[in-house]
Design a protein around this motif. Structure first.
Motif, PDB file in Angstrom:
ATOM      1  N   TRP A 101       0.911  -1.117   0.037  1.00 35.05           N
ATOM      2  CA  TRP A 101       0.070  -0.018   0.061  1.00 35.05           C
ATOM      3  C   TRP A 101       0.863   1.163  -0.055  1.00 35.05           C
ATOM      4  CZ3 TRP A 101      -2.889  -1.920   4.817  1.00 35.05           C
ATOM      5  CH2 TRP A 101      -3.838  -3.183   4.355  1.00 35.05           C
ATOM      6  N   MET A 102       0.742   2.087  -1.255  1.00 36.36           N
ATOM      7  CA  MET A 102       1.594   3.167  -1.080  1.00 36.36           C
ATOM      8  C   MET A 102       1.130   4.201  -2.039  1.00 36.36           C
ATOM      9  SD  MET A 102       5.324   2.931  -2.964  1.00 36.36           S
ATOM     10  CE  MET A 102       5.652   3.826  -4.148  1.00 36.36           C
ATOM     11  N   VAL A 103       0.922   5.563  -1.766  1.00 36.65           N
ATOM     12  CA  VAL A 103       0.533   6.586  -2.436  1.00 36.65           C
ATOM     13  C   VAL A 103       1.520   7.674  -2.548  1.00 36.65           C
ATOM     14  CG1 VAL A 103      -1.376   8.280  -2.590  1.00 36.65           C
ATOM     15  CG2 VAL A 103      -1.971   6.083  -1.475  1.00 36.65           C
ATOM     16  N   VAL A 104       1.256   8.071  -3.806  1.00 38.43           N
ATOM     17  CA  VAL A 104       2.382   9.159  -4.347  1.00 38.43           C
ATOM     18  C   VAL A 104       1.262  10.323  -4.821  1.00 38.43           C
ATOM     19  CG1 VAL A 104       4.320   9.961  -5.630  1.00 38.43           C
ATOM     20  CG2 VAL A 104       4.200   7.487  -4.580  1.00 38.43           C
ATOM     21  N   ALA A 105       1.588  11.585  -4.481  1.00 38.57           N
ATOM     22  CA  ALA A 105       0.685  12.518  -5.007  1.00 38.57           C
ATOM     23  C   ALA A 105       1.626  13.710  -5.351  1.00 38.57           C
ATOM     24  CB  ALA A 105      -0.218  13.098  -3.995  1.00 38.57           C
ATOM     25  N   VAL A 106       1.425  14.273  -6.187  1.00 39.70           N
ATOM     26  CA  VAL A 106       2.543  15.509  -7.071  1.00 39.70           C
ATOM     27  C   VAL A 106       1.618  16.534  -7.226  1.00 39.70           C
ATOM     28  CG1 VAL A 106       3.941  15.957  -8.834  1.00 39.70           C
ATOM     29  CG2 VAL A 106       3.754  13.533  -8.297  1.00 39.70           C
ATOM     30  N   TRP A 107       2.170  17.786  -6.662  1.00 41.42           N
ATOM     31  CA  TRP A 107       1.783  19.208  -7.012  1.00 41.42           C
ATOM     32  C   TRP A 107       2.718  20.010  -7.771  1.00 41.42           C
ATOM     33  CZ3 TRP A 107       0.443  16.581  -2.960  1.00 41.42           C
ATOM     34  CH2 TRP A 107      -1.115  16.251  -2.409  1.00 41.42           C
ATOM     35  N   GLY A 121      -1.266  11.511  -9.498  1.00 41.48           N
ATOM     36  CA  GLY A 121      -0.537  10.525  -8.673  1.00 41.48           C
ATOM     37  C   GLY A 121      -0.731   9.147  -8.628  1.00 41.48           C
ATOM     38  N   PHE A 122      -0.268   8.201  -8.183  1.00 44.67           N
ATOM     39  CA  PHE A 122      -0.649   6.772  -8.212  1.00 44.67           C
ATOM     40  C   PHE A 122      -0.946   6.215  -6.963  1.00 44.67           C
ATOM     41  CE2 PHE A 122       3.831   6.575  -8.284  1.00 44.67           C
ATOM     42  CZ  PHE A 122       4.102   5.527  -7.604  1.00 44.67           C
ATOM     43  N   CYS A 123      -1.244   5.048  -6.779  1.00 50.50           N
ATOM     44  CA  CYS A 123      -1.254   4.105  -5.597  1.00 50.50           C
ATOM     45  C   CYS A 123      -1.060   2.701  -6.045  1.00 50.50           C
ATOM     46  CB  CYS A 123      -2.670   4.398  -4.591  1.00 50.50           C
ATOM     47  SG  CYS A 123      -4.060   3.564  -5.682  1.00 50.50           S
ATOM     48  N   ARG A 124      -0.435   1.965  -5.124  1.00 52.68           N
ATOM     49  CA  ARG A 124      -0.092   0.618  -5.316  1.00 52.68           C
ATOM     50  C   ARG A 124      -0.878  -0.206  -4.341  1.00 52.68           C
ATOM     51  NH1 ARG A 124       5.599  -1.727  -6.488  1.00 52.68           N
ATOM     52  NH2 ARG A 124       4.028  -3.460  -6.514  1.00 52.68           N
ATOM     53  N   ILE A 125      -1.716  -0.970  -4.719  1.00 54.94           N
ATOM     54  CA  ILE A 125      -2.626  -1.962  -3.647  1.00 54.94           C
ATOM     55  C   ILE A 125      -2.315  -3.281  -4.458  1.00 54.94           C
ATOM     56  CG2 ILE A 125      -4.435  -2.653  -2.795  1.00 54.94           C
ATOM     57  CD1 ILE A 125      -5.471   0.063  -2.702  1.00 54.94           C
ATOM     58  N   GLY A 126      -1.765  -4.410  -4.121  1.00 48.44           N
ATOM     59  CA  GLY A 126      -1.477  -5.669  -4.342  1.00 48.44           C
ATOM     60  C   GLY A 126      -0.488  -5.686  -5.419  1.00 48.44           C
ATOM     61  N   GLU A 127      -0.965  -6.285  -6.743  1.00 45.79           N
ATOM     62  CA  GLU A 127      -0.143  -6.071  -7.649  1.00 45.79           C
ATOM     63  C   GLU A 127      -0.182  -5.237  -8.440  1.00 45.79           C
ATOM     64  OE1 GLU A 127       2.501  -8.498  -8.585  1.00 45.79           O
ATOM     65  OE2 GLU A 127       2.304  -9.411  -6.531  1.00 45.79           O
ATOM     66  N   HIS A 130      -2.909   2.086  -9.540  1.00 44.59           N
ATOM     67  CA  HIS A 130      -3.806   2.726 -10.130  1.00 44.59           C
ATOM     68  C   HIS A 130      -3.967   4.214  -9.982  1.00 44.59           C
ATOM     69  CE1 HIS A 130      -5.890  -1.348  -9.285  1.00 44.59           C
ATOM     70  NE2 HIS A 130      -5.371  -1.020  -8.116  1.00 44.59           N
ATOM     71  N   GLY A 131      -4.520   5.061 -10.691  1.00 48.91           N
ATOM     72  CA  GLY A 131      -4.245   6.480 -10.828  1.00 48.91           C
ATOM     73  C   GLY A 131      -4.939   6.990  -9.525  1.00 48.91           C
ATOM     74  N   VAL A 132      -4.321   8.034  -8.967  1.00 54.00           N
ATOM     75  CA  VAL A 132      -5.257   8.685  -7.956  1.00 54.00           C
ATOM     76  C   VAL A 132      -5.425  10.216  -8.524  1.00 54.00           C
ATOM     77  CG1 VAL A 132      -4.891  10.057  -5.693  1.00 54.00           C
ATOM     78  CG2 VAL A 132      -3.972   7.796  -6.151  1.00 54.00           C
ATOM     79  N   HIS A 133      -6.769  10.551  -8.714  1.00 55.07           N
ATOM     80  CA  HIS A 133      -7.243  11.655  -9.465  1.00 55.07           C
ATOM     81  C   HIS A 133      -7.230  13.102  -8.813  1.00 55.07           C
ATOM     82  CE1 HIS A 133      -7.494   8.976 -12.851  1.00 55.07           C
ATOM     83  NE2 HIS A 133      -8.248   8.068 -12.361  1.00 55.07           N
ATOM     84  N   ASN A 134      -7.476  12.965  -7.537  1.00 52.21           N
ATOM     85  CA  ASN A 134      -7.484  13.882  -6.585  1.00 52.21           C
ATOM     86  C   ASN A 134      -6.845  13.826  -5.150  1.00 52.21           C
ATOM     87  OD1 ASN A 134      -9.909  13.321  -5.294  1.00 52.21           O
ATOM     88  ND2 ASN A 134     -10.976  13.621  -7.302  1.00 52.21           N
ATOM     89  N   PRO A 135      -6.782  14.782  -4.506  1.00 52.75           N
ATOM     90  CA  PRO A 135      -6.300  14.328  -2.927  1.00 52.75           C
ATOM     91  C   PRO A 135      -7.588  13.838  -2.196  1.00 52.75           C
ATOM     92  CG  PRO A 135      -5.641  16.508  -3.777  1.00 52.75           C
ATOM     93  CD  PRO A 135      -6.441  16.021  -4.833  1.00 52.75           C
ATOM     94  N   THR A 136      -8.876  13.941  -2.653  1.00 51.53           N
ATOM     95  CA  THR A 136      -9.860  13.396  -1.814  1.00 51.53           C
ATOM     96  C   THR A 136      -9.729  11.821  -1.942  1.00 51.53           C
ATOM     97  OG1 THR A 136     -11.074  15.510  -1.976  1.00 51.53           O
ATOM     98  CG2 THR A 136     -12.024  13.206  -1.311  1.00 51.53           C
ATOM     99  N   ALA A 137      -9.433  11.477  -3.154  1.00 53.75           N
ATOM    100  CA  ALA A 137      -9.541   9.965  -3.610  1.00 53.75           C
ATOM    101  C   ALA A 137      -8.152   9.380  -2.590  1.00 53.75           C
ATOM    102  CB  ALA A 137      -9.330   9.685  -4.991  1.00 53.75           C
ATOM    103  N   ALA A 138      -7.029   9.942  -2.429  1.00 56.02           N
ATOM    104  CA  ALA A 138      -6.015   9.441  -1.973  1.00 56.02           C
ATOM    105  C   ALA A 138      -6.242   9.547  -0.363  1.00 56.02           C
ATOM    106  CB  ALA A 138      -4.908  10.299  -2.070  1.00 56.02           C
TER     107      ALA A 138
END
Length: 147
Positions: A101-107, A121-127, A130-138
């Motif tokens: 489980w990891m989340v990377v967000a860029v401004w 940004g992106f997140c990794r869950i399992g294998e 996935h894209g992270v489209h906004n800070p709320t989703a993260a």
């Protein structure tokens, strides 16, 4: 100065700090990692951390996640950007394929608006990643997977 892989450094720091018996070499590496993370966490002169990035990082810490900030300068624009790396304490790169489980967000800075904009940004869950489209989703992802 190259930007370090903050997630890998945090994982190594977490692993070495957990050693029951540390050698002088382990202690020296811990000091080196801590220094590297501190250097890249400093904002460039005239810039401050975007409020949304600060809020997301604080939220991750409240949920028990580990977070780190790194600053960089765009090679073509010369304008600063900030990357917020957050990881679940159970995440160990290369070891836990089923639970990374990891989340990377860029401004990035915006020359037109004169402020910051969330560029993704992106997140990794399992294998998968996935894209992270906004800070709320993260923030929602972090809330659903507390440490």
């Amino acid at each position: 100065m190259p930007i370090p892989n903050v997630a890998a450094l945090m994982a190594e720091l977490h692993t070495r700090a957990a050693f029951r018996y540390r050698t002088d070499r382990d202690n020296a590496r811990i000091a080196e990692i801590t220094d590297t993370l501190a250097r890249h966490a400093a904002a460039p002169e005239g810039y401050t951390l975007p409020p949304a990035a600060a809020a997301l990082g604080d939220h991750a810490l409240r949920e028990g996640w580990i977070s780190a900030i790194r600053w960089g300068t765009g090679p073509s624009t010369g304008r600063p950007y900030v990357v917020l790396d957050m990881r679940h304490p159970a995440y160990r790169p290369g070891r836990d394929r089923l639970m990374p489980w990891m989340v990377v967000a860029v401004w990035h800075t915006s020359s037109a608006a004169g402020g910051w904009y969330f560029s993704g940004g992106f997140c990794r869950i399992g294998e998968g990643a996935h894209g992270v489209h906004n800070p709320t989703a993260a923030a929602n992802l972090i809330t659903c997977n507390p440490a």
